[in-house]
Design a protein around this motif. Structure first.
Motif, PDB file in Angstrom:
ATOM      1  N   SER A 138      20.933  -1.041   0.514  1.00 26.67           N
ATOM      2  CA  SER A 138      20.388  -2.123   1.341  1.00 26.67           C
ATOM      3  C   SER A 138      19.774  -1.581   2.635  1.00 26.67           C
ATOM      4  O   SER A 138      18.870  -2.186   3.191  1.00 26.67           O
ATOM      5  N   LEU A 139      20.258  -0.451   3.103  1.00 24.35           N
ATOM      6  CA  LEU A 139      19.709   0.174   4.307  1.00 24.35           C
ATOM      7  C   LEU A 139      19.014   1.472   3.930  1.00 24.35           C
ATOM      8  O   LEU A 139      19.658   2.505   3.733  1.00 24.35           O
ATOM      9  N   GLY A 140      17.702   1.425   3.814  1.00 29.90           N
ATOM     10  CA  GLY A 140      16.944   2.631   3.514  1.00 29.90           C
ATOM     11  C   GLY A 140      16.885   3.536   4.729  1.00 29.90           C
ATOM     12  O   GLY A 140      16.817   3.070   5.868  1.00 29.90           O
ATOM     13  N   LYS A 141      16.885   4.839   4.487  1.00 29.16           N
ATOM     14  CA  LYS A 141      16.871   5.802   5.594  1.00 29.16           C
ATOM     15  C   LYS A 141      15.488   6.378   5.853  1.00 29.16           C
ATOM     16  O   LYS A 141      15.308   7.170   6.759  1.00 29.16           O
ATOM     17  N   ASN A 142      14.510   5.978   5.020  1.00 33.38           N
ATOM     18  CA  ASN A 142      13.132   6.388   5.254  1.00 33.38           C
ATOM     19  C   ASN A 142      12.234   5.219   4.841  1.00 33.38           C
ATOM     20  O   ASN A 142      12.703   4.235   4.268  1.00 33.38           O
ATOM     21  N   THR A 143      10.962   5.322   5.119  1.00 30.64           N
ATOM     22  CA  THR A 143      10.049   4.202   4.877  1.00 30.64           C
ATOM     23  C   THR A 143      10.009   3.796   3.412  1.00 30.64           C
ATOM     24  O   THR A 143      10.042   2.603   3.095  1.00 30.64           O
ATOM     25  N   LEU A 144       9.970   4.760   2.500  1.00 29.82           N
ATOM     26  CA  LEU A 144       9.912   4.434   1.083  1.00 29.82           C
ATOM     27  C   LEU A 144      11.172   3.690   0.635  1.00 29.82           C
ATOM     28  O   LEU A 144      11.095   2.657  -0.031  1.00 29.82           O
ATOM     29  N   ASP A 145      12.339   4.195   1.013  1.00 29.68           N
ATOM     30  CA  ASP A 145      13.587   3.527   0.633  1.00 29.68           C
ATOM     31  C   ASP A 145      13.722   2.156   1.291  1.00 29.68           C
ATOM     32  O   ASP A 145      14.272   1.223   0.707  1.00 29.68           O
ATOM     33  N   GLN A 146      13.223   2.021   2.504  1.00 35.98           N
ATOM     34  CA  GLN A 146      13.240   0.715   3.175  1.00 35.98           C
ATOM     35  C   GLN A 146      12.338  -0.271   2.438  1.00 35.98           C
ATOM     36  O   GLN A 146      12.683  -1.442   2.270  1.00 35.98           O
ATOM     37  N   ALA A 147      11.180   0.208   1.973  1.00 36.74           N
ATOM     38  CA  ALA A 147      10.271  -0.661   1.214  1.00 36.74           C
ATOM     39  C   ALA A 147      10.912  -1.078  -0.101  1.00 36.74           C
ATOM     40  O   ALA A 147      10.846  -2.244  -0.501  1.00 36.74           O
ATOM     41  N   LYS A 148      11.552  -0.122  -0.801  1.00 31.48           N
ATOM     42  CA  LYS A 148      12.242  -0.447  -2.053  1.00 31.48           C
ATOM     43  C   LYS A 148      13.320  -1.498  -1.815  1.00 31.48           C
ATOM     44  O   LYS A 148      13.440  -2.464  -2.566  1.00 31.48           O
ATOM     45  N   SER A 149      14.102  -1.303  -0.783  1.00 28.64           N
ATOM     46  CA  SER A 149      15.186  -2.230  -0.464  1.00 28.64           C
ATOM     47  C   SER A 149      14.650  -3.614  -0.137  1.00 28.64           C
ATOM     48  O   SER A 149      15.135  -4.623  -0.653  1.00 28.64           O
ATOM     49  N   GLY A 150      13.647  -3.676   0.707  1.00 31.23           N
ATOM     50  CA  GLY A 150      13.073  -4.962   1.096  1.00 31.23           C
ATOM     51  C   GLY A 150      12.473  -5.703  -0.085  1.00 31.23           C
ATOM     52  O   GLY A 150      12.687  -6.906  -0.253  1.00 31.23           O
ATOM     53  N   CYS A 151      11.736  -4.980  -0.933  1.00 31.58           N
ATOM     54  CA  CYS A 151      11.143  -5.612  -2.116  1.00 31.58           C
ATOM     55  C   CYS A 151      12.220  -6.065  -3.086  1.00 31.58           C
ATOM     56  O   CYS A 151      12.201  -7.198  -3.577  1.00 31.58           O
ATOM     57  N   GLU A 189       0.815  -1.217   0.000  1.00 30.14           N
ATOM     58  CA  GLU A 189       0.000   0.000   0.000  1.00 30.14           C
ATOM     59  C   GLU A 189       0.847   1.264   0.000  1.00 30.14           C
ATOM     60  O   GLU A 189       0.581   2.227   0.695  1.00 30.14           O
ATOM     61  N   LYS A 190       1.893   1.236  -0.813  1.00 25.66           N
ATOM     62  CA  LYS A 190       2.753   2.401  -0.985  1.00 25.66           C
ATOM     63  C   LYS A 190       2.502   3.003  -2.361  1.00 25.66           C
ATOM     64  O   LYS A 190       1.819   2.431  -3.194  1.00 25.66           O
ATOM     65  N   THR A 191       3.107   4.121  -2.639  1.00 30.22           N
ATOM     66  CA  THR A 191       2.988   4.751  -3.942  1.00 30.22           C
ATOM     67  C   THR A 191       3.667   3.878  -4.982  1.00 30.22           C
ATOM     68  O   THR A 191       4.803   3.471  -4.807  1.00 30.22           O
ATOM     69  N   LYS A 192       2.959   3.588  -6.061  1.00 29.62           N
ATOM     70  CA  LYS A 192       3.511   2.734  -7.122  1.00 29.62           C
ATOM     71  C   LYS A 192       4.598   3.486  -7.888  1.00 29.62           C
ATOM     72  O   LYS A 192       4.460   4.664  -8.176  1.00 29.62           O
ATOM     73  N   PHE A 193       5.663   2.783  -8.185  1.00 33.37           N
ATOM     74  CA  PHE A 193       6.677   3.333  -9.080  1.00 33.37           C
ATOM     75  C   PHE A 193       7.021   2.249 -10.084  1.00 33.37           C
ATOM     76  O   PHE A 193       6.967   1.075  -9.792  1.00 33.37           O
ATOM     77  N   SER A 194       7.357   2.657 -11.294  1.00 30.07           N
ATOM     78  CA  SER A 194       7.530   1.682 -12.367  1.00 30.07           C
ATOM     79  C   SER A 194       8.908   1.060 -12.390  1.00 30.07           C
ATOM     80  O   SER A 194       9.086  -0.009 -12.952  1.00 30.07           O
ATOM     81  N   ASN A 195       9.902   1.732 -11.833  1.00 24.53           N
ATOM     82  CA  ASN A 195      11.242   1.152 -11.813  1.00 24.53           C
ATOM     83  C   ASN A 195      12.074   1.828 -10.742  1.00 24.53           C
ATOM     84  O   ASN A 195      11.617   2.737 -10.075  1.00 24.53           O
ATOM     85  N   LEU A 196      13.298   1.389 -10.618  1.00 20.02           N
ATOM     86  CA  LEU A 196      14.195   1.956  -9.617  1.00 20.02           C
ATOM     87  C   LEU A 196      15.101   3.014 -10.223  1.00 20.02           C
ATOM     88  O   LEU A 196      16.082   3.403  -9.622  1.00 20.02           O
ATOM     89  N   GLY A 197      14.800   3.477 -11.417  1.00 16.79           N
ATOM     90  CA  GLY A 197      15.632   4.469 -12.066  1.00 16.79           C
ATOM     91  C   GLY A 197      16.950   3.890 -12.548  1.00 16.79           C
ATOM     92  O   GLY A 197      17.924   4.602 -12.704  1.00 16.79           O
ATOM     93  N   GLY A 198      16.989   2.572 -12.750  1.00 16.59           N
ATOM     94  CA  GLY A 198      18.203   1.927 -13.232  1.00 16.59           C
ATOM     95  C   GLY A 198      19.251   1.693 -12.168  1.00 16.59           C
ATOM     96  O   GLY A 198      20.355   1.274 -12.469  1.00 16.59           O
ATOM     97  N   GLU A 199      18.939   1.983 -10.927  1.00 20.34           N
ATOM     98  CA  GLU A 199      19.918   1.824  -9.856  1.00 20.34           C
ATOM     99  C   GLU A 199      19.406   0.862  -8.796  1.00 20.34           C
ATOM    100  O   GLU A 199      18.223   0.821  -8.484  1.00 20.34           O
TER     101      GLU A 199
END
Length: 85
Positions: free
Chosen positions: A52-65, A38-48
């Motif tokens: 591994s350690l996100g500093k905010n909830t969105l980056d933590q979700a990206k890392s975990g996924c 239930e986060k904001t959808k994004f289509s890709n990671l921008g090629g990067e």
């Protein structure tokens, strides 16, 4: 041979040396996993690769996924390889 198709779902197919389909596995794609949180959808990671350690909830979700899916892919391919032994 193991064929991986990264589409609206991730499909893993095992094919024999003679071209016979042996079976496979399906797994949700990155957006499906991320959307299920239930986060904001994004289509890709921008090629990067995300850190591994996100500093905010969105980056933590990206890392975990991202790293969770990589781990799942590695395990599925390992298990399918066993079908050739």
């Amino acid at each position: 041979c193991i064929v991986v198709d990264l589409g609206s779902k991730v499909r893993f197919d095992s094919i024999s040396k003679t071209g016979v389909y042996l079976g496979g596995a399906l797994f949700p794609d990155f957006d499906s996993v991320f959307d299920s949180m239930e986060k904001t959808k994004f289509s890709n990671l921008g090629g990067e690769t995300p850190p591994s350690l996100g500093k905010n909830t969105l980056d933590q979700a990206k890392s975990g996924c991202y790293f969770g899916l990589l781990g799942a892919f590695e395990r599925i391919v390992s298990e399918l390889r066993l079908s050739f032994e």
